[in-house]
Scaffold this active site. Structure first.
Site, PDB file in Angstrom:
ATOM      1  N   SER A 135       0.875  -1.182   0.000  1.00  0.00           N
ATOM      2  CA  SER A 135       0.000   0.000   0.000  1.00  0.00           C
ATOM      3  C   SER A 135       0.903   1.221   0.000  1.00  0.00           C
ATOM      4  O   SER A 135       2.059   1.143   0.444  1.00  0.00           O
ATOM      5  CB  SER A 135      -0.870   0.006   1.264  1.00  0.00           C
ATOM      6  OG  SER A 135      -1.486   1.269   1.451  1.00  0.00           O
TER       7      SER A 135
ATOM      8  N   TYR B  79      -1.104  -0.846  10.429  1.00  0.00           N
ATOM      9  CA  TYR B  79      -1.219  -1.105   8.988  1.00  0.00           C
ATOM     10  C   TYR B  79      -0.004  -0.544   8.242  1.00  0.00           C
ATOM     11  O   TYR B  79       0.594  -1.226   7.398  1.00  0.00           O
ATOM     12  CB  TYR B  79      -2.517  -0.464   8.476  1.00  0.00           C
ATOM     13  CG  TYR B  79      -2.848  -0.717   7.032  1.00  0.00           C
ATOM     14  CD1 TYR B  79      -3.265  -1.969   6.594  1.00  0.00           C
ATOM     15  CD2 TYR B  79      -2.771   0.311   6.090  1.00  0.00           C
ATOM     16  CE1 TYR B  79      -3.585  -2.193   5.270  1.00  0.00           C
ATOM     17  CE2 TYR B  79      -3.097   0.102   4.763  1.00  0.00           C
ATOM     18  CZ  TYR B  79      -3.505  -1.149   4.350  1.00  0.00           C
ATOM     19  OH  TYR B  79      -3.825  -1.367   3.032  1.00  0.00           O
TER      20      TYR B  79
HETATM   21  N1  LIG Z   1      -8.842  -0.779  -0.994  1.00  0.00           N
HETATM   22  C1  LIG Z   1      -7.847   0.043  -0.801  1.00  0.00           C
HETATM   23  O1  LIG Z   1      -8.016   1.288  -0.786  1.00  0.00           O
HETATM   24  C2  LIG Z   1      -6.439  -0.487  -0.628  1.00  0.00           C
HETATM   25  C3  LIG Z   1      -5.383   0.416  -0.721  1.00  0.00           C
HETATM   26  C4  LIG Z   1      -4.084  -0.062  -0.569  1.00  0.00           C
HETATM   27  C5  LIG Z   1      -3.844  -1.399  -0.348  1.00  0.00           C
HETATM   28  N2  LIG Z   1      -4.907  -2.254  -0.261  1.00  0.00           N
HETATM   29  C6  LIG Z   1      -4.588  -3.657  -0.002  1.00  0.00           C
HETATM   30  O2  LIG Z   1      -5.190  -4.452  -0.995  1.00  0.00           O
HETATM   31  C7  LIG Z   1      -5.456  -5.753  -0.484  1.00  0.00           C
HETATM   32  C8  LIG Z   1      -6.886  -6.117  -0.818  1.00  0.00           C
HETATM   33  O3  LIG Z   1      -7.740  -5.149  -0.260  1.00  0.00           O
HETATM   34  P1  LIG Z   1      -9.244  -4.905  -0.772  1.00  0.00           P
HETATM   35  O4  LIG Z   1      -9.461  -3.445  -0.716  1.00  0.00           O
HETATM   36  O5  LIG Z   1      -9.479  -5.662  -2.004  1.00  0.00           O
HETATM   37  O6  LIG Z   1     -10.033  -5.541   0.490  1.00  0.00           O
HETATM   38  P2  LIG Z   1     -11.306  -6.495   0.573  1.00  0.00           P
HETATM   39  O7  LIG Z   1     -11.660  -6.487   2.032  1.00  0.00           O
HETATM   40  O8  LIG Z   1     -12.326  -6.098  -0.423  1.00  0.00           O
HETATM   41  O9  LIG Z   1     -10.714  -7.920   0.186  1.00  0.00           O
HETATM   42  C9  LIG Z   1      -9.799  -8.583   1.025  1.00  0.00           C
HETATM   43  C10 LIG Z   1     -10.045 -10.081   0.953  1.00  0.00           C
HETATM   44  O10 LIG Z   1      -9.046 -10.715   1.778  1.00  0.00           O
HETATM   45  C11 LIG Z   1      -9.679 -11.749   2.515  1.00  0.00           C
HETATM   46  N3  LIG Z   1      -8.897 -12.002   3.727  1.00  0.00           N
HETATM   47  C12 LIG Z   1      -8.729 -11.180   4.784  1.00  0.00           C
HETATM   48  N4  LIG Z   1      -7.980 -11.773   5.711  1.00  0.00           N
HETATM   49  C13 LIG Z   1      -7.666 -13.005   5.243  1.00  0.00           C
HETATM   50  C14 LIG Z   1      -6.917 -14.091   5.751  1.00  0.00           C
HETATM   51  N5  LIG Z   1      -6.350 -14.042   6.975  1.00  0.00           N
HETATM   52  N6  LIG Z   1      -6.765 -15.194   4.990  1.00  0.00           N
HETATM   53  C15 LIG Z   1      -7.353 -15.265   3.772  1.00  0.00           C
HETATM   54  N7  LIG Z   1      -8.087 -14.278   3.245  1.00  0.00           N
HETATM   55  C16 LIG Z   1      -8.241 -13.157   3.975  1.00  0.00           C
HETATM   56  C17 LIG Z   1     -11.076 -11.240   2.799  1.00  0.00           C
HETATM   57  O11 LIG Z   1     -11.986 -12.295   3.103  1.00  0.00           O
HETATM   58  C18 LIG Z   1     -11.413 -10.511   1.498  1.00  0.00           C
HETATM   59  O12 LIG Z   1     -12.046 -11.381   0.576  1.00  0.00           O
HETATM   60  C19 LIG Z   1      -5.149  -5.680   1.026  1.00  0.00           C
HETATM   61  O13 LIG Z   1      -3.870  -6.220   1.264  1.00  0.00           O
HETATM   62  C20 LIG Z   1      -5.132  -4.199   1.311  1.00  0.00           C
HETATM   63  O14 LIG Z   1      -4.314  -3.849   2.386  1.00  0.00           O
HETATM   64  C21 LIG Z   1      -6.197  -1.833  -0.388  1.00  0.00           C
END
Ligand SMILES: NC(=O)c1ccc[n+]([C@@H]2O[C@H](COP(=O)([O-])OP(=O)(O)OC[C@H]3O[C@@H](n4cnc5c(N)ncnc54)[C@H](O)[C@@H]3O)[C@@H](O)[C@H]2O)c1
Length: 256
Positions: A144, A157
């Site tokens: 991120s 985080y």
């Molecule tokens: N959405 C944003 O703005 C953003 C920005 C920067 C980074 N990210 C990163 O992107 C990645 C995905 O985020 P997203 O926004 O798609 O979130 P999201 O919550 O939509 O999807 C995350 C998925 O990970 C799964 N998950 C969580 N913990 C888990 C575990 N212990 N084992 C297996 N599966 C698990 C959840 O069930 C979910 O399906 C994350 O690493 C997040 O930190 C997101």
């Protein structure tokens, strides 16, 4: 499907039941990869695997919690059992806890580290031996911009995501000669279900959404598909000379 950039490859994508991971799994399958859809939420994981199948792709859902060593080892073993190889590992599953440092509980700190950082380590630990045997492999870790700059109220985080970037660079140099590339995605704010849940908890979700959009110079949130496009670049031969990098996809958020 057969003529895509990932034809003949197998990809394992964690957190593929929602958001960015789901978009990566869909795109990689559309580019010809067999995809192991890993998530600890069976509803989301099964749905993504079914969406891929409905689109004519090849996917299997694997239930695993990436923070548990036994699950991480098994998700790799099941991927190999189903597809016979593992070319691409996307450690994407992640969680976030909102708190400044002194208000972060030890339990929240440990849980964030377990999923966001140890989960990435475990995925790499169990996938790399197979990539070494194959003589090549690609790893793409979803970090991120919070791993590069401070984001307010996200102490654990930010620390975990900075750790992901460090681990990514370490792996890149340790295994370069053995044909393994390792990079990280550094998204800004992306309009995934995660952000939807954060907004739903706010007193004024629409106002908060506008603030989130305005702080990114392009004036909007990213789309999960845009992060998936960056992942495809890093994981396909288009990114063959890229390793050890954190690719920022943030609509200009960190350029200010
Ligand atoms: N959405 C944003 O703005 C953003 C920005 C920067 C980074 N990210 C990163 O992107 C990645 C995905 O985020 P997203 O926004 O798609 O979130 P999201 O919550 O939509 O999807 C995350 C998925 O990970 C799964 N998950 C969580 N913990 C888990 C575990 N212990 N084992 C297996 N599966 C698990 C959840 O069930 C979910 O399906 C994350 O690493 C997040 O930190 C997101």
């Amino acid at each position: 499907m057969a003529d895509g950039k990932l034809r003949g490859k197998t990809a394992l994508v964690t957190g593929a039941g929602s958001g960015i991971g789901e978009a990566i799994a869909m795109l990689f399958a559309a580019q010809g990869a067999g995809v192991a859809v890993v998530d600890f939420d069976p509803t989301g994981g099964e749905r993504t695997a079914q969406r891929i199948a409905d689109a004519g792709g090849n996917a299997t859902y694997i239930l695993a919690d990436v923070s548990r060593a036994g699950d991480a080892e098994r998700m790799v073993a099941q991927t190999l059992a189903r597809f016979g190889r593992l070319d691409i590992l996307c450690n994407n599953a992640g969680i976030g806890v909102a708190a400044v440092c002194h208000e972060t509980s030890e339990a929240d700190w440990d849980h964030t580290m377990a999923v966001d950082l140890k989960g990435v380590f475990l995925g790499c630990k169990y996938a790399i031996p197979h990539m070494l045997r194959q003589g090549r492999g690609v790893i793409c870790n979803t970090a991120s911009v919070a791993g590069q700059v401070g984001v307010p109220n996200r102490a654990a985080y930010c620390a975990a995501k900075a750790g992901v970037l460090g681990l990514t660079k370490s792996i890149a140099i340790d295994y370069a000669e053995q044909g393994i590339r390792c990079n990280a995605l550094l998204p800004g704010t992306v309009d995934s279900p995660w952000i939807g849940k954060i907004l739903a908890q706010q007193a004024d979700p629409q106002g908060q959404r506008k603030l989130m959009e305005a702080r990114q110079p392009l004036g909007r949130m990213g789309r999960p598909e845009e992060i998936a496009g960056a992942a495809l670049f890093l994981c396909s031969d288009d990114g063959a000379f890229v390793t050890g990098t954190g690719l920022v996809i943030d609509g200009g958020l960190t350029a200010r």
